[in-house]
Design an enzyme around this catalytic site. Sequence first.
Site, short mmCIF file in Angstrom:
data_model
loop_
_atom_site.label_atom_id
_atom_site.label_comp_id
_atom_site.label_asym_id
_atom_site.label_seq_id
_atom_site.Cartn_x
_atom_site.Cartn_y
_atom_site.Cartn_z
N ASP B 103 26.73 -31.91 98.10
CA ASP B 103 27.61 -32.83 97.35
C ASP B 103 29.07 -32.43 97.60
O ASP B 103 29.44 -31.26 97.46
CB ASP B 103 27.33 -32.72 95.83
N GLU B 188 16.53 -35.25 88.62
CA GLU B 188 15.09 -35.00 88.87
C GLU B 188 14.42 -34.44 87.62
O GLU B 188 15.04 -33.70 86.84
CB GLU B 188 14.93 -34.01 90.03
N THR B 343 11.08 -36.43 96.70
CA THR B 343 12.24 -36.23 97.59
C THR B 343 12.03 -35.29 98.75
O THR B 343 12.95 -35.09 99.54
CB THR B 343 13.39 -35.59 96.77
N GLU B 384 12.74 -40.28 99.66
CA GLU B 384 14.05 -40.26 100.33
C GLU B 384 14.13 -38.99 101.15
O GLU B 384 13.36 -38.04 100.91
CB GLU B 384 15.16 -40.30 99.28
N LEU B 387 17.57 -34.06 103.50
CA LEU B 387 18.76 -33.66 104.26
C LEU B 387 19.14 -34.80 105.21
O LEU B 387 18.30 -35.63 105.57
CB LEU B 387 18.46 -32.39 105.07
#
Lengths: 448, 448, 448, 448
Positions: B103, B188, B343, B384, B387
């Site tokens: 992020d 999450e 994920t 998704e 990385l």
Amino acid sequence: ESVRERDFTGTPYIPIYVMLPLGTIDHNNKVAGYDDLKSKFKKLKDSGVDGVMVDCWWGLVEAKAPQHYEWSGYHTLFTLARECGLKLQVVMSFHQCGGNVGDDVFIPIPQWVLDIGKENPDIFFTDKQGVRNPECLSWGIDKVRVLRGRTALEVYYDYMRSFRQEMNEFFLDGTITEIEVGLGACGELRYPSYPETRGWKYPGIGEFQCYDKYLLADLQEAAEARGHSHWAQPPDNAGEYNSRPQDTGFFRDGGDYDSYYGRFFLKWYSNVLIEHGDRVLTFANLAFEGVKIAAKVSGIHWWYKTASHAAELAAGFYNPSNRDGYAAIAKMLAKHDASFNFTCVELRTLHQAKGYPQALADPEGLVWQVLNAAWDAGISVASENALGCFDRQGYNKILENAKPQRDPDGRHLIAFTYLRLNDDLMQEHNFKEFSRFVKRLHGESIEN
Amino acid sequence: ESVRERDFTGTPYIPIYVMLPLGTIDHNNKVAGYDDLKSKFKKLKDSGVDGVMVDCWWGLVEAKAPQHYEWSGYHTLFTLARECGLKLQVVMSFHQCGGNVGDDVFIPIPQWVLDIGKENPDIFFTDKQGVRNPECLSWGIDKVRVLRGRTALEVYYDYMRSFRQEMNEFFLDGTITEIEVGLGACGELRYPSYPETRGWKYPGIGEFQCYDKYLLADLQEAAEARGHSHWAQPPDNAGEYNSRPQDTGFFRDGGDYDSYYGRFFLKWYSNVLIEHGDRVLTFANLAFEGVKIAAKVSGIHWWYKTASHAAELAAGFYNPSNRDGYAAIAKMLAKHDASFNFTCVELRTLHQAKGYPQALADPEGLVWQVLNAAWDAGISVASENALGCFDRQGYNKILENAKPQRDPDGRHLIAFTYLRLNDDLMQEHNFKEFSRFVKRLHGESIEN
Amino acid sequence: ESVRERDFTGTPYIPIYVMLPLGTIDHNNKVAGYDDLKSKFKKLKDSGVDGVMVDCWWGLVEAKAPQHYEWSGYHTLFTLARECGLKLQVVMSFHQCGGNVGDDVFIPIPQWVLDIGKENPDIFFTDKQGVRNPECLSWGIDKVRVLRGRTALEVYYDYMRSFRQEMNEFFLDGTITEIEVGLGACGELRYPSYPETRGWKYPGIGEFQCYDKYLLADLQEAAEARGHSHWAQPPDNAGEYNSRPQDTGFFRDGGDYDSYYGRFFLKWYSNVLIEHGDRVLTFANLAFEGVKIAAKVSGIHWWYKTASHAAELAAGFYNPSNRDGYAAIAKMLAKHDASFNFTCVELRTLHQAKGYPQALADPEGLVWQVLNAAWDAGISVASENALGCFDRQGYNKILENAKPQRDPDGRHLIAFTYLRLNDDLMQEHNFKEFSRFVKRLHGESIEN
Amino acid sequence: ESVRERDFTGTPYIPIYVMLPLGTIDHNNKVAGYDDLKSKFKKLKDSGVDGVMVDCWWGLVEAKAPQHYEWSGYHTLFTLARECGLKLQVVMSFHQCGGNVGDDVFIPIPQWVLDIGKENPDIFFTDKQGVRNPECLSWGIDKVRVLRGRTALEVYYDYMRSFRQEMNEFFLDGTITEIEVGLGACGELRYPSYPETRGWKYPGIGEFQCYDKYLLADLQEAAEARGHSHWAQPPDNAGEYNSRPQDTGFFRDGGDYDSYYGRFFLKWYSNVLIEHGDRVLTFANLAFEGVKIAAKVSGIHWWYKTASHAAELAAGFYNPSNRDGYAAIAKMLAKHDASFNFTCVELRTLHQAKGYPQALADPEGLVWQVLNAAWDAGISVASENALGCFDRQGYNKILENAKPQRDPDGRHLIAFTYLRLNDDLMQEHNFKEFSRFVKRLHGESIEN
């Protein structure tokens, strides 16, 4: 009435809550006649009264604008009650105050809601003639986003949530003992099927109130799901407000109420009532987790001794002979651990019933059916007197119903709510009589 | 990797949503770089992308004051997406943006919440050393009225309700296809057990995060209910963030994780996670009735090949050998008809795992267990890439996982969310490669 | 072993039943060596033993012809036990006696059944090579009318009903305290996957036993229902009786046991076991209403520390890592209020396990998983020693497992069954040691 | 009756089974008048009749001794039916044949049972005067071991099991289409509350039949469980067989039937009926897995238009106004996937009812309630004519009930059983009329 009075010493303690005057909080959200009220509260406390029941009128609190809640008046009132050592049963009153039997104060639902109703009158219950009933919102818009971006359920939830937050202190210190959730006209879980404003007179059967476009659309959907789209309108032979069952093709013995179509329509009409209760109480439990909630059901005892029970059908209780309409309601309440506030135990209506023998009314039969429906579902029952009462004979009637001597299992009401705190009650003789009643309700001995 | 590429023509159509850059909405609730974004949206639409995924950051929308929601920026963004013919998957992001792997933007949770945290730091997850994690609220205050009169659940509900009302038009016209409900750190449903801010490095086992006074009080209650008040604290031999299971008395083979006390504690610790998900999704379904909701679960694949599955236990997934921790979560999601966003399907971490053979990681084994847990519970799975990925080999890996050739029943993901829309992706070669991937995900043929 | 012995005075009273010698009732349905047995019974009674466990061999009672039950021998035996003040745990032994580890007597199942098997050998469990196992009936004919007009379930039920009627007096006076229902080979709820008669040696993984035409037909149906008829045969890469898991493509780490097909087959194979238990216990409860019933499950502890748990899979317990195979069985037993007789608590096999370190056995780990599965399902657990035991060290081991000191909730076995009443046990020193063990099991103090 | 006949061409096909004469199998278990029967069977087949309904009288089959079943007669009969291409509905008739309205043949229950009854008459239903009813066994001994070592349930099960085995071929080739399980007097699930042998005359209310010591003991237990041991006897003000409701303190309007005690007793009395059905059908499904089972319920339509429904209460159907007694029975049948054979659709009793207007009978109202109870519970309904019928008007009545024109969902009976194959029916004109009825029941066109 039995001449010799029954001695209630040592019988179970039943708490008594006194309903406050309708105008206790005025239109500026102030406590009306604070000092007079304070002295009355003190007297009530001295007489042993456990607490008071307060209507939190939607029309007062959310008057200005959606989601702007003005609780100051009620906060002052609750503080006063607490100071006087009185508990609180609070009613979330999503209905109009006044315009019904015995109401002298008039508090309509919030103006911004009435304004919405001007362009979209279908947000109100509507009868066959298309006349709208602004007393409360139709159950048809529970899930429809027509209230300036909100659904009716969201409006009810936000109101209850705001109350829970504002009055947190009274929840924490246990001053608030129960929340009664207003579920329809007069706060009762019923269709407004016998409105005096539409000229209804006892013992008229009343009319079905599902003619707003939202409920009609729901009926359409149910009919199509059953494969009979031609069933998508309410019966056209169900008479008028003041009809008698036998005058109508629908409600008379052997009438259409028991036909294929009749059974379909009544199952739909009564389910809408149960689903509304189910949804609102789900939200109530989320808002008031840990506090006892209750729902008010009115005792429609006229035409009880007929096969169709016309007046009950029109009000949404599917209770013809060979079917127990109140068991389904009790089951729904049990699901939410809610108690049953039942209003027609005041059997003094007998004189009223005597006046209309042909009404085939049976208040005692109805009470007996409803009590058993509640007990079988394992939920507790409270009640209130439908009409004012100051005399010993009336009080004896209430006491006998609250703690029936004949009950082999000693079952009794969990609470009684007395209609209503006013000057008559405070009148010396009346108040002495009332205090005596309070002691006997608490199972305490009375020397006199 | 298979040299010859698999031809996905005619395989099931899997919609693809592209994650927007973290700073899409700036701190003044404005769309950052509107025109640039508009051109990117157009390109995405031309490449066949179905829609975009947008984080609605709690820290931006409810920044000013409790229950003051600033949606204007998002309204503009949604309108733009609709104009470009793109659908929307919206995330209710009740967590901090930034401070985690990858992020670059930093949006903490609302200041008024952080201020509360100053006097009462126990509203945040806390580790053994008493260090607080301000990324999101602790699950311990779900039902505690500590947020200026509101409980955490009420804060989450009001936020979702306000969104539902504000964006009603995008619900009615179907632009919004799914709401992902943020349930913990990084959105999450897991404890924040491996925070880089506390020096955690892959493949450390992480630490239990239940040391805030509210969760400790809950643990105390559970221990007393079991009759063992001395069990009322987390294990003291569970090592540090970067320990290895075998270094600790708790997680090593035959360790205390499987003792009477260990089983009691882990059952409590994992139940708190499931109950939090259960409660928030109940409110989500009430707010978003009729719209698909989803919950994000992260794939903690390191130490998977050990008996205790230490890292999973610390994150709240009670998944040691001979116990299926993910089945319990799938069952809870199924109860709310929510889908499972998983994920870690981006198996490219293999290179990462290769770097730490001793981490006994098994991403493929974990994915296989989680998929089966979801299928057995009858809920759909989306996923998704963990990385960034621009190369054909990575895309092939994603495609193979989205629509596994070996699946005899042709089961496949219901949607794929691509991390992330940025200039690299727009770079000519990358975008051509990406568009090719989109077609194959849609089961369309590619001439190239 | 702890040098200093634990003092069991005051610990919970655990009743002890002693298994009678296999040949107690001879082939003419007479009590073998009545007087010797009588004196042994007296000694057992004096030592405080609560009762004896008796196998009612199907091969003896229904030997002559279908539905001709010869109970006289057992009636004499029960009368003797009652006279000596001993209680009775009776086993409905629908399996062959002898031919297994430690059995010296040989009682095959009734000849008329074996004759049926001559023409239709598929009534027996069959392995890959088509070799039949005459020890007991295959679960494939539970509902198939192949036993001279009866289904296997009907044969089991008629036998149990006849016993219930014949021995009514021993039910009424409480002499019979529990009925253990034989559910497979050696009376245990498992596939006969490791028969010594087929050359199996510890710690071979064993073989799947579902090759009789009835079970294969059932598998075919299940495969077609899943839409993959090509899955309608057991795995062909699951090795032989004495293979090691890693030698086989099916059971090795990452093997087919965890593939789409593997999961389908193992779910079917393990479900057949659970459904068999479910059906027979339903009939048992109907026959023995009011009496405690139990089912015997064997502890297959070799290869427990591998991912696939090969030996358990072959025996029908779907218990690979990340899946709890015994929870499903406990749930089924709980449905019938049946208790769990578990046979491998005799942890002395450790020496055995020591002999084969590569067997990756873990008897203690297995016992711990099974106990928790039973406790979580709320059913009680009894157990018996798998191998003979006369020495104090062995008794200490059993006592520690029966009433584990570490159990914070004081949970303990509801009963212990001692293998076996024979002359060695009666030998003076052994019997003194045994009596000491009985007292400590009963929580009584021992002066010595 | 409608003058012009309704044309049933193209309406749903309803199979018709003809009841065989009561004496078809004689006391030596031989087919009486084989050749005559054969010719009749041929004629029935030619007329399109689907099959015949056969009572397997307990009194014939298990006459000699317990568990000695003599099926030879029935085997011959079934073979004959199969040869003539006729299907079979078989009734497990655990009741006496004869001694009731219209029965000319007399087959008591097995002598060995009557002998037991001599020493222990409480195995039979008993009325207030202590008079025993040998028609069938009391439900009080379902679980009591008084029938030479067997309980009543075990006797019923063994009988059904023996039938299933003996007649296996007729099950395999589909000749047997349904098994009706005899559950009480006349095979109907009711108390024998209106026995003509005790002088009962239509429309007497009948008497409670729970005075055998076993049912009284059960009542005692229920009363003590409720904490009111003084409730442990049936009402003493419920009148005699031929009383009218209003003559009795119990059944009159506002009578004790609706008191605390009355509700307790009737709930107990009606539950015994439902539990008996539940238990026997559980065993029936175990014995006849895969074959449709049915239960017969009689239509007690006199006093239906009163509040208490006295005759129904005495027969065990707790169906006063505001309570649906038949819904509880339908729910129990649905649990066993059993269909509802209802016997009073023969609305010709109207003439009978006309003869006794004061009987306040309502056959049509009762049929309508029962049909809806069955449909709501999702179970199918079959029926039979209560009184003989040969004329077109009677047939039209049956046809109208079997496939009601007014039913918007086209619901209809799944089968019709015609009372009874005899010489009158074979008389040329009658048989021509009957064949015409069969065609119209099958929805075929009729030229004439």
